[in-house]
Design an enzyme around this catalytic site. Structure first.
Site, short mmCIF file in Angstrom:
data_model
loop_
_atom_site.label_atom_id
_atom_site.label_comp_id
_atom_site.label_asym_id
_atom_site.label_seq_id
_atom_site.Cartn_x
_atom_site.Cartn_y
_atom_site.Cartn_z
N CYS B 41 0.84 -1.18 0.00
CA CYS B 41 0.00 0.00 0.00
C CYS B 41 0.88 1.24 0.00
O CYS B 41 2.07 1.17 0.25
CB CYS B 41 -0.90 0.02 1.23
N CYS B 44 2.96 1.92 2.99
CA CYS B 44 4.25 1.25 3.13
C CYS B 44 5.36 2.14 2.57
O CYS B 44 6.43 2.26 3.14
CB CYS B 44 4.26 -0.05 2.35
N ASP B 519 5.19 -28.02 17.29
CA ASP B 519 3.84 -27.77 16.83
C ASP B 519 3.09 -29.09 17.00
O ASP B 519 3.70 -30.16 16.91
CB ASP B 519 3.90 -27.37 15.35
N ASP B 717 5.91 -28.14 10.65
CA ASP B 717 5.91 -28.84 9.38
C ASP B 717 6.35 -27.95 8.22
O ASP B 717 6.32 -28.36 7.07
CB ASP B 717 4.57 -29.52 9.10
N ASP B 721 3.95 -23.18 9.52
CA ASP B 721 4.58 -22.58 10.69
C ASP B 721 5.72 -21.66 10.32
O ASP B 721 6.57 -21.38 11.15
CB ASP B 721 5.13 -23.68 11.60
#
Lengths: 63, 830
Positions: B41, B44, B519, B717, B721
């Site tokens: 945007c 930014c 996890d 995995d 994550d």
């Protein structure tokens, strides 16, 4: 629900509902956010933002 | 990106001084264009502009959101690209960079590395330069809008380096590296054979020949002069060239010390022989040091070649020839001619040459090299196969999906090689110390000489012997060898056990871990949850399943898949889906046959203000068993719950137990409900549980642990994550044997086996221990022998280290570090 444009209720930025992964449901409606910060901010106090409208970016920097 | 998380290494030194030889015009330095990544945007653009303006030396910065470009005007003497890139990254964005790999034939010592890195990072447009003398390559990350590879190459050549080849990418260079390494070994072997025997003969002549045979002194001296001159001329050339290069770049390194030491002994001896100086002759010293250092380098080069080959052997599992099926007939063709989309045949007892999918046939494949499972896997049409695996029974026709460099095996080899070329932070420190060390030693040598000659009044010849001994003994070769050897050996060992350590910088962290966070779904559990119970309120069970399945049909979440499967098992036909919105961490919202269906967790129900009290008793009972509860609401009313459960992964309990025995705390991180999470944790023996964490919270949870002083490894995995893997000190991604290069994580477990976590941590601890041991060894050696060489024991005990003994001791220290690594790496890195 499948509108083409949504407004981040926290910062007021336009977001693409298809693209942003930051979403939450409140009172049966889906809200879309530009960033995890906005999402978190909204979840802290949804009623405030729904009542007062967007307040700009939470904190001073985003991204 | 360079291996590692892009810490800007040496870039910080850039821009401090401008070299005369830099050929890039000033214009581009004054206003530089950068391509910025990650802007979404106009906001930014403003953020980045602000960040850029804060960088010292930046005069003006404007960022264009539409073109994605930033134009930075800067004061050439103050700001460096490295600092600018860091500012952009700190603001949460990134700068587009390209990477080039230059193979530099005569990049031979750590001091070369430092010189090259420093000089290259001063070129405007270079973000980071990394030189690796072991691999003879220089990896440069640069802004293609500001500098070209040719300019970088020119700069290197003007510094006296020979650039053998330039490649835009790391791939495809393996053969060249290998050839250069082989050539180096052959050359060193030749030199050692030429120089070592005459040196030893000279030594024997000096110690035995003269006293036993009574040879006259001038005969021995003459022989010494001949041998020393020959050895210096033949074997010493590379050291002289290296020292000259260092001098040109105003630095000093090992070569400098070797040249000064052997040169001093040589000149001293000639002077003594001609009677210009009152001293003995020491012609054997230069001969010894040169031939022994050559021997040390030969052993080092051979060992590197060997460890490199070990990884390379993995690639050799891919057969060079494939049976290409065309018009129903099979034809053996070289693998290089096989293309994606081709059909290849594999017969019993053959290795599969490509990655692909079985199109016809049936058989069992031994995939143990990738998956770690010793049991052959059944393959039938539709099954994926991996290049290098062995067809133990049957016959397959495989449709090719990946060839050559893209295969899983090639990716593993590439990653390991990249990592082996990296440097742990401790090595960066050592390199810097070694650079200073050379100057320090020269200072000590001069001081020693001054002391003995001027203060103690020793004869000039004798004082010069001390000078030569100090220079000879202090060569920091062992220091320079200590950690690269350990890293190369350790990473190779780990890779052969299916653990790819992609980022050397994480080795130190991994060795110092205090906590391992897992996890839950897909990491501690198999990740194939199943619906174990259905409770419908007010509508038939199959209708509930049908509605839920319709809503979840397009989701990729494993729980969604389990619901779709359960519906099809129950024979429930899901109605047409009208719209679908996944809410990460909560569930999905869909419109099905005009009704709004919400399928997800408690949080989603709360969002819809659905009263779930009616299901609470059932839900709590199922959660106690470790099941995850999925609520289904239709038009704002609770329609039912589904209990979904996932089996723990094999070895999960055992791995957690082992980690605890290794002194680590173990935690589980999950978005699941607290009761469910605790039930699963109880089964696995984990006592620290972080539950109900949303995907974006997971990284925060890791950060929180880090703030409380933990050094955290996150095991996930790799796909879901990514953020928490990046946040953790060490991210360990469970690979699925595919696309490992794309997965997040510092360490990738290629075999989908939790026990890899143990291997990874043990390997890291082993490598780190080996580095420390090697450094200690090298340091102790220098700390004890330099004072002796300087004559610390001379006045009191009359002990004087003869230059040739210093030369031998120096060479032995390098050899011992090499042997230490060779012997211990297998034992320490299990």
């Amino acid at each position: 629900m499948a509108s083409h444009e949504a407004v981040d209720p926290v910062c007021g930025m336009k977001v693409d509902p298809q693209k942003t992964p930051y979403r939450t449901v409140y009172r049966g409606r889906i809200y879309y956010f530009c960033s995890p910060m906005c999402k978190k901010e909204f979840e802290k106090n949804p009623d405030y933002y729904l009542e007062h409208g967007p307040q700009g970016m939470p904190g001073h920097n985003h991204g | 990106m360079l291996p590692g998380r892009g810490g800007p290494g040496t870039a910080g030194t850039a821009g401090r001084k401008k070299s005369m030889r830099i050929t890039v015009d000033e214009q581009r330095q004054a206003a530089m264009k950068l391509r910025v990544l990650g802007m979404h945007c106009a906001n930014c653009a403003v953020t980045i502009e602000k960040a850029l303006r804060r960088v010292r030396g930046v005069k003006r910065a404007s960022v264009n959101f539409a073109t994605g470009e930033a134009v930075v005007e800067l004061d050439p003497s103050a700001a460096s690209l490295g600092e600018i890139v860091r500012a952009v990254r700190d603001a949460g964005y990134d700068v587009y960079r390209e990477e080039a790999v230059l193979i530099v034939e005569n990049l031979s010592t750590p001091s070369d590395e430092l010189t090259v890195e420093n000089r290259l990072s001063r070129i405007p447009g270079v973000v980071e330069a990394r030189a690796l003398h072991a691999a003879k390559k220089v990896i440069v990350a640069y802004n293609p809008l500001a500098v070209t590879v040719d300019e970088i190459r020119e700069q290197l050549e003007s510094m006296g380096y020979r650039v053998a080849r330039v490649a835009a990418e790391e791939t495809g260079l393996e053969d060249i590296e290998q050839r250069i390494a082989e050539r180096e070994v052959a050359e060193l072997k030749r030199l050692v054979l030429l120089t070592l025997p005459p040196s030893i003969a000279l030594g024997l002549l000096m110690y035995l020949g003269r006293p036993l045979l009574g040879l006259p002194k001038h005969v021995v001296d003459l022989a010494g002069l001949l041998v020393a001159t020959f050895v210096l001329a033949v074997g010493g050339r590379r050291f002289f060239a290296g020292a000259a290069r260092s001098l040109r770049n105003l630095s000093a390194g090992m070569d400098t010390l070797v040249v000064l030491g052997s040169g001093a002994a040589y000149v001293l001896s000639i002077a003594a022989m001609l009677g210009l100086l009152e001293s003995e002759t020491y012609f054997e010293a230069p001969a010894f040091i040169v031939s022994f250092i050559l021997l040390g380098r030969l052993i080092e080069a051979k060992m590197k070649l060997r460890t490199g080959e070990a990884v390379r052997k993995l690639l050799e599992l891919q057969p060079p020839v494939a049976r290409l099926v065309r018009n129903g007939t099979e034809e053996g063709v070289p693998l290089s001619r096989v293309r994606v989309g081709d059909l290849v045949a594999v017969k019993l007892g053959e290795r599969i040459p490509v990655d692909g999918v079985v199109e016809e046939g049936h058989g069992y494949v031994d995939e143990s090299m990738v998956t770690g499972e010793p049991v052959p896997v059944e393959k039938k049409p539709g099954s994926p196969v991996i290049a290098g695996t062995l067809l133990t029974t049957g016959y397959l026709r495989v449709r090719v999906t990946r060839v050559g460099r893209d295969t899983v095996l090639a990716q593993i080899v590439k990653l390991v090689r990249q990592a082996q070329a990296g440097k742990p932070p401790i090595q960066r420190l050592v390199d810097r110390v070694a650079g200073v060390f050379a100057w320090l030693v020269m200072g000590i040598a001069v001081a020693t000489f001054t002391y003995w000659y001027l203060v103690e009044g020793l004869p000039l010849g004798k004082a010069l012997v001390f000078l030569a001994s100090v220079l000879l003994i202090a060569c920091p070769c062992a220091l320079g060898l200590a950690s690269p050897l350990a890293v190369v050996a350790g990473l190779g060992h780990a890779a052969r056990r299916g653990v790819v350590i992609r980022n050397v910088e994480c080795v130190e962290k991994a060795a110092k871990l205090t906590m391992v966070v897992f996890d839950k779904t897909g990491t501690l559990t198999v990740g194939r949850p199943e619906v174990v119970e259905v409770k419908a309120y007010g509508l038939p069970e199959d209708q509930l399943l049908a509605l839920a399945a319709a809503a979840e049909k397009r989701s990729e979440h494993p729980i969604a898949r389990s619901i779709v499967e359960a519906a099809s098992r129950a024979g429930a036909e899901p109605p047409e889906l009208e719209s679908f919105t996944p809410i990460p961490g909560q569930g999905v919202v869909a419109v099905v046959s005009g009704r709004t269906v919400a399928v997800g967790n408690e949080k989603l129900m709360k969002g819809f203000e659905v009263d779930t009290s009616r299901a609470e008793k059932d839900a709590e009972r199922l959660r106690e068993l470790g099941a995850t509860i999925v609520y289904v609401a239709v038009d704002g009313q609770l329609a039912g719950i589904l209990a979904v459960a996932d089996k723990p992964r094999p070895h999960a309990r055992e791995v957690i137990e082992t980690l605890r025995r290794m002194g680590l705390r173990v935690a589980m991180l999950t978005g699941d409900n607290r009761t469910t999470a605790h039930a699963v944790a109880r089964q696995l023996g984990i006592d620290h549980v972080i539950a109900e964490a949303s995907p974006e919270d997971k990284a925060d949870e890791i950060r929180r642990l880090q703030r409380s002083g933990e050094v955290v490894a996150m095991v996930g995995d790799g796909v879901n994550d990514a953020a928490s893997l990046a946040q953790a000190d060490v991210g360990i991604a469970m690979g699925r044997g595919t696309d490992i290069a794309k997965e997040a994580g510092d360490i990738v477990l290629v075999r989908d086996d939790l026990r890899g976590v143990i291997t990874a941590i043990r390997a890291a601890r082993g490598i780190y221990r080996l580095i420390k041991l090697n450094l200690l060894w090298a340091f102790l050696y220098n700390a004890t022998l330099i004072p002796i060489a300087a004559g610390a024991l001379y006045s009191s005990h009359g002990v004087m280290l003869r230059p040739e003994a210093a030369a031998a001791a120096m060479a032995l220290s390098s050899i011992s570090v090499t042997l230490n690594t060779l012997i211990l790496s297998k034992r320490i890195i299990r």
